[in-house]
Design an enzyme around this catalytic site. Structure first.
Site, mmCIF file in Angstrom:
data_model
loop_
_atom_site.group_PDB
_atom_site.id
_atom_site.type_symbol
_atom_site.label_atom_id
_atom_site.label_comp_id
_atom_site.label_asym_id
_atom_site.label_seq_id
_atom_site.Cartn_x
_atom_site.Cartn_y
_atom_site.Cartn_z
ATOM 1 N N ASN A 10 -15.196 41.174 -11.150
ATOM 2 C CA ASN A 10 -16.693 41.606 -11.013
ATOM 3 C C ASN A 10 -16.750 42.600 -9.218
ATOM 4 O O ASN A 10 -16.830 41.056 -8.637
ATOM 5 C CB ASN A 10 -17.707 40.821 -11.032
ATOM 6 C CG ASN A 10 -19.428 41.718 -11.160
ATOM 7 O OD1 ASN A 10 -18.846 43.333 -10.855
ATOM 8 N ND2 ASN A 10 -19.782 40.625 -11.074
ATOM 9 N N LYS A 12 -18.303 44.703 -8.297
ATOM 10 C CA LYS A 12 -20.041 44.791 -7.965
ATOM 11 C C LYS A 12 -20.266 45.712 -6.918
ATOM 12 O O LYS A 12 -19.317 47.023 -7.386
ATOM 13 C CB LYS A 12 -20.670 43.259 -6.766
ATOM 14 C CG LYS A 12 -20.563 42.594 -7.744
ATOM 15 C CD LYS A 12 -21.499 40.787 -6.925
ATOM 16 C CE LYS A 12 -21.068 40.178 -8.006
ATOM 17 N NZ LYS A 12 -21.540 38.708 -7.381
ATOM 18 N N HIS A 95 -25.682 40.546 -15.903
ATOM 19 C CA HIS A 95 -25.777 39.940 -14.509
ATOM 20 C C HIS A 95 -26.882 39.120 -14.196
ATOM 21 O O HIS A 95 -27.753 39.926 -14.157
ATOM 22 C CB HIS A 95 -25.185 40.828 -14.003
ATOM 23 C CG HIS A 95 -23.994 40.234 -12.609
ATOM 24 N ND1 HIS A 95 -24.970 39.549 -11.953
ATOM 25 C CD2 HIS A 95 -22.794 39.259 -12.451
ATOM 26 C CE1 HIS A 95 -24.107 38.860 -10.895
ATOM 27 N NE2 HIS A 95 -23.025 38.456 -11.332
ATOM 28 N N GLU A 97 -27.821 39.480 -11.323
ATOM 29 C CA GLU A 97 -28.334 40.184 -10.411
ATOM 30 C C GLU A 97 -29.196 41.759 -11.068
ATOM 31 O O GLU A 97 -29.950 41.308 -10.730
ATOM 32 C CB GLU A 97 -27.067 40.849 -8.948
ATOM 33 C CG GLU A 97 -27.046 39.793 -8.421
ATOM 34 C CD GLU A 97 -25.135 39.860 -8.262
ATOM 35 O OE1 GLU A 97 -24.413 41.283 -8.535
ATOM 36 O OE2 GLU A 97 -24.698 38.953 -7.734
ATOM 37 N N GLU A 167 -23.430 31.830 -15.288
ATOM 38 C CA GLU A 167 -23.465 31.597 -14.260
ATOM 39 C C GLU A 167 -25.090 31.786 -13.289
ATOM 40 O O GLU A 167 -26.046 31.946 -13.126
ATOM 41 C CB GLU A 167 -22.973 33.156 -13.461
ATOM 42 C CG GLU A 167 -21.626 33.694 -14.640
ATOM 43 C CD GLU A 167 -21.503 35.289 -12.981
ATOM 44 O OE1 GLU A 167 -20.569 35.119 -12.782
ATOM 45 O OE2 GLU A 167 -22.149 36.104 -13.135
ATOM 46 N N GLY A 173 -22.340 34.032 -4.448
ATOM 47 C CA GLY A 173 -21.857 33.942 -3.502
ATOM 48 C C GLY A 173 -22.543 32.875 -2.686
ATOM 49 O O GLY A 173 -22.609 33.794 -1.459
ATOM 50 N N SER A 213 -18.630 31.446 -7.170
ATOM 51 C CA SER A 213 -17.836 30.928 -6.072
ATOM 52 C C SER A 213 -16.459 30.634 -6.655
ATOM 53 O O SER A 213 -16.322 29.971 -6.134
ATOM 54 C CB SER A 213 -18.690 29.732 -5.376
ATOM 55 O OG SER A 213 -20.029 30.627 -4.814
HETATM 56 P P1 PGA Z 1 -19.212 35.368 -6.823
HETATM 57 O O1 PGA Z 1 -19.715 35.920 -8.111
HETATM 58 O O2 PGA Z 1 -17.737 35.046 -7.218
HETATM 59 O O3 PGA Z 1 -19.295 36.223 -5.600
HETATM 60 O O4 PGA Z 1 -19.950 33.926 -6.464
HETATM 61 C C1 PGA Z 1 -19.599 35.709 -9.559
HETATM 62 C C2 PGA Z 1 -20.160 37.160 -10.159
HETATM 63 O O5 PGA Z 1 -21.490 36.863 -9.689
HETATM 64 O O6 PGA Z 1 -20.617 37.610 -11.555
#
Ligand code: PGA
Length: 249
Positions: A10, A12, A95, A97, A167, A173, A213
């Protein structure tokens, strides 16, 4: 158990077109003999260019969102018809976000999911709890509600095109990962929820990715858990040197 591993990148809101094309090319060549199922999910403006690179390879193309209506007066939105036209096969929905920065609720996510499935897309439905929800013992119920409401009205046949990504929001992140044991426990719970809704066979087949992460040094231990069937990778997916070892764990 015969579930295949599914590893997704992903990207983003990162990368310009030339950066995206060069990373996609690197991944195509590094993963051409990879054993798992793969997906790259670039931003909307990158889809057409990346689609051309992925065509005919073993890597699928995904989008990070879609509108809940097929077309019409929806300024700033992107339609499933437009995504299909570019060769997109998978859509990520729900997601964290989108849920927490853009206030998408379960009802909206459900509308998008049903529309995407009705157009033949694979959907990755993301679920996961906030830190305060985990600390107050609500992680399971939060995920259960997101799954139950997100999948409302989905037929057993359509469910075959659904993947779930767990998640935990506090792990995205942040460099904090759920321990493999904690993650597996929630994955097992999610599988039970699927069983309650769609039956045991469907639950056994469901691919449940872990996200938050995921890095080259923790991927294999996470994937070794019985109920973890792949990864949805953000930060570490932005470079071949960190994504390839995850994808080839
Ligand atoms: P990350 O994001 O690996 O940077 O923690 C995962 C995601 O949001 O899909």
């Amino acid at each position: 158990m015969s579930r295949n591993y599914y590893v997704a990148a992903n990207w983003k809101m990162h990368k310009t077109r030339s950066e995206a094309v060069s990373l996609a090319k690197e991944l195509v060549s590094a993963l051409k003999d990879g054993k798992h199922k793969y997906l790259i999910v670039p931003g909307f403006t990158l889809l057409e260019s990346v689609s051309a690179v992925l065509k005919g390879t073993n890597i699928r193309l995904g989008a990070q969102n879609c509108a809940f209506e097929e077309q019409g007066a929806h300024t700033g939105e992107v339609s499933v018809l437009q995504l299909k036209d570019l060769g997109v096969q998978t859509v990520i929905l729900g997601h964290s976000e989108r849920r927490h920065i853009y206030h998408e609720d379960n009802a909206l996510i459900n509308k998008k999911l049903r529309l995407a499935l009705s157009h033949g897309f694979e959907v990755i439905l993301c679920v996961g709890e906030l830190l305060e929800e985990r600390e107050s013992g609500k992680a399971e119920t939060v995920c259960e509600t997101q799954i139950t409401e997100g999948l409302k009205g989905v037929s057993a046949d359509e469910l075959k095109n659904v993947v779930v990504a767990y998640e935990p929001v506090w792990a995205i992140g942040t460099g904090k990962t759920a321990t493999p044991e904690d993650a597996d426990a929630i994955h097992a719970y999610i599988r039970k929820v699927i069983e309650k809704l769609f039956g045991g066979a469907a639950a056994q087949k469901m691919i449940i990715q872990y996200g938050g992460s995921v890095k080259p040094d923790n991927a294999a231990t996470l994937m070794a858990k019985e109920n973890i069937d792949g990864a949805l990778v953000g930060g570490a997916s932005l470079k071949a040197e960190s994504f390839v070892p995850i994808a080839k764990f």
